[in-house]
Design an enzyme around this catalytic site. Structure first.
Site, PDB file in Angstrom:
ATOM      1  N   ASN A  28       0.683  -1.360   0.072  1.00 39.24           N
ATOM      2  CA  ASN A  28       0.236   0.350   0.090  1.00 39.24           C
ATOM      3  C   ASN A  28       1.156   1.118   0.335  1.00 39.24           C
ATOM      4  OD1 ASN A  28      -2.705  -0.800  -0.489  1.00 39.24           O
ATOM      5  ND2 ASN A  28      -2.815  -0.451   2.209  1.00 39.24           N
ATOM      6  N   LYS A  32      -5.560   2.611  -5.802  1.00 41.05           N
ATOM      7  CA  LYS A  32      -5.807   2.296  -5.032  1.00 41.05           C
ATOM      8  C   LYS A  32      -6.215   3.191  -4.002  1.00 41.05           C
ATOM      9  CE  LYS A  32      -6.167  -1.758  -2.964  1.00 41.05           C
ATOM     10  NZ  LYS A  32      -5.184  -1.565  -1.144  1.00 41.05           N
ATOM     11  N   HIS A  50      -9.550   4.521  -4.301  1.00 39.20           N
ATOM     12  CA  HIS A  50     -10.608   3.393  -3.562  1.00 39.20           C
ATOM     13  C   HIS A  50     -10.386   2.769  -1.985  1.00 39.20           C
ATOM     14  CE1 HIS A  50     -10.135  -1.641  -2.000  1.00 39.20           C
ATOM     15  NE2 HIS A  50     -10.903  -1.590  -3.491  1.00 39.20           N
ATOM     16  N   GLU A  90     -13.572   2.620   0.171  1.00 46.84           N
ATOM     17  CA  GLU A  90     -13.934   1.949   1.524  1.00 46.84           C
ATOM     18  C   GLU A  90     -14.400   2.562   2.956  1.00 46.84           C
ATOM     19  OE1 GLU A  90     -11.168  -1.413   3.681  1.00 46.84           O
ATOM     20  OE2 GLU A  90     -10.739  -1.392   1.683  1.00 46.84           O
ATOM     21  N   HIS A 105      -9.409  40.962  -2.354  1.00 47.73           N
ATOM     22  CA  HIS A 105      -9.056  39.928  -3.231  1.00 47.73           C
ATOM     23  C   HIS A 105      -9.444  39.200  -4.598  1.00 47.73           C
ATOM     24  CE1 HIS A 105      -6.472  38.038  -0.440  1.00 47.73           C
ATOM     25  NE2 HIS A 105      -6.992  37.581   0.853  1.00 47.73           N
TER      26      HIS A 105
END
EC number: 1.1.1.44
Length: 493
Positions: free
Chosen positions: A105, A187, A190, A194, A462
């Protein structure tokens, strides 16, 4: 007789590494194996690997010498410095054109760096995500390879052979993702999704248990039923199993009720949330899921706060419920499904932003198919994501696809009811409510950001764009009407 050569070498015989090489061997590949603790090699070859096509190696030199060329060496070790350490040890032993694969990982930026550094030395690198846990590694994981595209042809036969297969036609849940760190990035996303899925399910559980007062037996039946419809997925399936498990020493007690409510994390969810900020994508559901685990870790503080802070007691909400349980169960199902769709939509929007930022050519429909089998977030509607991107490869957001749009419309009433129940009864549902808030923000033609822009211009000069000229020259206003400078040089927000 010439001794057999290994098709691939693997370094790191923890459970994931063992299961991966057992999977490879079962598909006809000869595997050379090495572990820093060499006794582990002997234990494996004489134990789980006994009588199979394994070559046990007590040194990296022996491992490399045992392999066919171009040599393929896969690392299944702890992410970070350990990976770099083994790469440095392997480099003097390898030849140009050999391949190093990192299956841990790892952070995508590390994989990007390793791809470039090793390419300069003539070594091909692959950083690949492997999802599915111990069982997936053994029976067929989802594999997300990226790195040097010249390496793909050399590992494709092995990776696609060992990956999970889905119908129609036993399609492998493995395909090339993209250059550099793309595989580990996908991954990472993913894993973020999860986190979101798990948090959503836990919030649904909390409402069903503490608002409706469902027993564990009723919870098991509810989740098992949900797993036969739109919510059919690995995490819903295992959640139903969890509610059925009783303690061996006390068959009247369910295991889930004995577990401390303090969730751990390995950091991949945090990586995803941080990168969402870097690429400017509101990955609200994943971020809230990470924060929810952080809050859960303050167990002692929460116990004290429960006796100090005012508000309805979420753990006793069921004492006041007198309504239609089945109607609320359906509302929770709708909220769970709708929020899950939002989570995936946010994840794919983030991957699109990353592809632009890091100059990757990602196939989003194919990525969805990689997740249909073998991995933790596998679910039935991933095919709908593939269909959405097939219809419109330039789709900005999955929420606007007709299938997603219609499903979200059908879940509206239950979704909003659950959010209201949570707020009124003090039930913490950060993932449910953040998903709904994102949905409402995304469909709102005019938000309150005009006031934010006015405030930024007031104290920091700004500037802002005008509603009737959004691409025109920036505008600054003297907000006090008294002349002179109104902006602060201290702030830049």
């Amino acid at each position: 007789m010439t001794e057999a050569k290994g098709d691939i070498g693997l370094i790191g015989l923890a459970v994931m590494g063992e299961n991966l090489v057992l999977n490879m061997e079962s598909r006809g590949f000869t595997c050379s194996v090495y572990n820093r603790t060499t006794s582990k090699v002997d234990e494996f070859v004489q134990g789980r690997g006994k009588g199979k096509k394994f070559i046990g190696c007590h040194s990296l030199e022996t491992l490399v010498q045992s392999l066919k060329t171009p040599r393929r060496v896969m690392l299944m070790v702890k992410a970070g410095e350990v990976v770099d350490h083994f790469i440095q040890l392997l480099l003097p032993l390898l030849e140009k054109g050999d391949i190093i694969i990192d299956g841990g990982n790892s952070l995508y930026t590390d994989s990007d760096r390793r791809t470039k550094d090793l390419d300069a030395k003539g070594i091909l690198f692959i950083g690949t995500g492997v999802s599915g846990g111990e069982e997936g590694a053994l029976l067929g994981p989802s594999i997300m390879p990226g790195g040097n595209p010249k390496a793909w042809e050399h590992v494709k036969p092995i990776f696609q052979a060992i990956s999970a297969k889905v119908q129609p036609g036993d399609q492998p849940c493995c395909d090339w993702v993209g250059d550099g760190g793309a595989g580990h990035y996908v991954k990472m996303v993913h894993n973020g999704i999860e986190y979101g899925d798990m948090q959503l399910i836990s919030e649904a559980y909390f409402i069903l248990k503490h608002y409706l007062g469902l027993s564990n037996d009723e919870l098991q039946k509810t989740f098992a039923k949900w797993n036969t419809g739109d919510l059919d997925s690995y995490l819903i399936e295992i959640t139903a199993d969890i509610f059925a498990k009783k303690c061996e020493k006390d068959p009247n007690t369910y295991v889930v009720d004995t577990i401390l409510d303090s969730a751990g994390q390995k950091g991949t969810g945090k990586w995803t949330a941080i990168n969402a900020l870097d690429v400017g994508i509101p990955l609200t559901l994943v971020a809230e899921s990470v924060f929810a685990r952080c809050v859960s870790s303050f167990k002692e503080e929460r116990v004290k706060a429960s006796t100090i802070l005012a508000g309805p007691n979420p753990n006793e909400a069921n004492k006041k419920f007198t309504g239609d349980k089945e109607q609320v169960i359906e509302a929770v199902r709708q909220a769970l499904f709708a929020s899950k769709l939002v989570s995936y939509a946010q994840g794919f929007t983030m991957m699109k932003a990353a592809a632009k930022e890091y100059k990757w050519n990602l196939n989003y429909g194919n990525i969805a198919l990689l997740w249909r089998g073998g991995c933790i977030i596998r679910s039935t509607f991933l095919g709908e994501i593939k269909g959405a991107f097939d219809k419109n490869p330039q789709l900005d957001n999955l929420l606007t696809d007709c299938w997603f749009r219609d499903k979200l419309a059908a879940a509206q009433d239950g979704w909003r009811q659950v959010a209201s129940i949570s707020v009124l009864h003090g039930i913490p549902t950060p993932a449910f409510t953040s998903a709904l808030s994102y949905y409402d923000s995304y469909r709102c033609a005019k938000l309150s950001a005009n006031l934010v822009q006015a405030q930024r211009d007031y104290f920091g000069a700004h500037t802002f764009q005008l509603l009737d000229d959004p691409k025109g020259a920036p505008v600054h206003v003297n907000w006090t009407g008294r002349g002179g400078s109104t902006h602060s040089t201290t702030y830049s927000i």
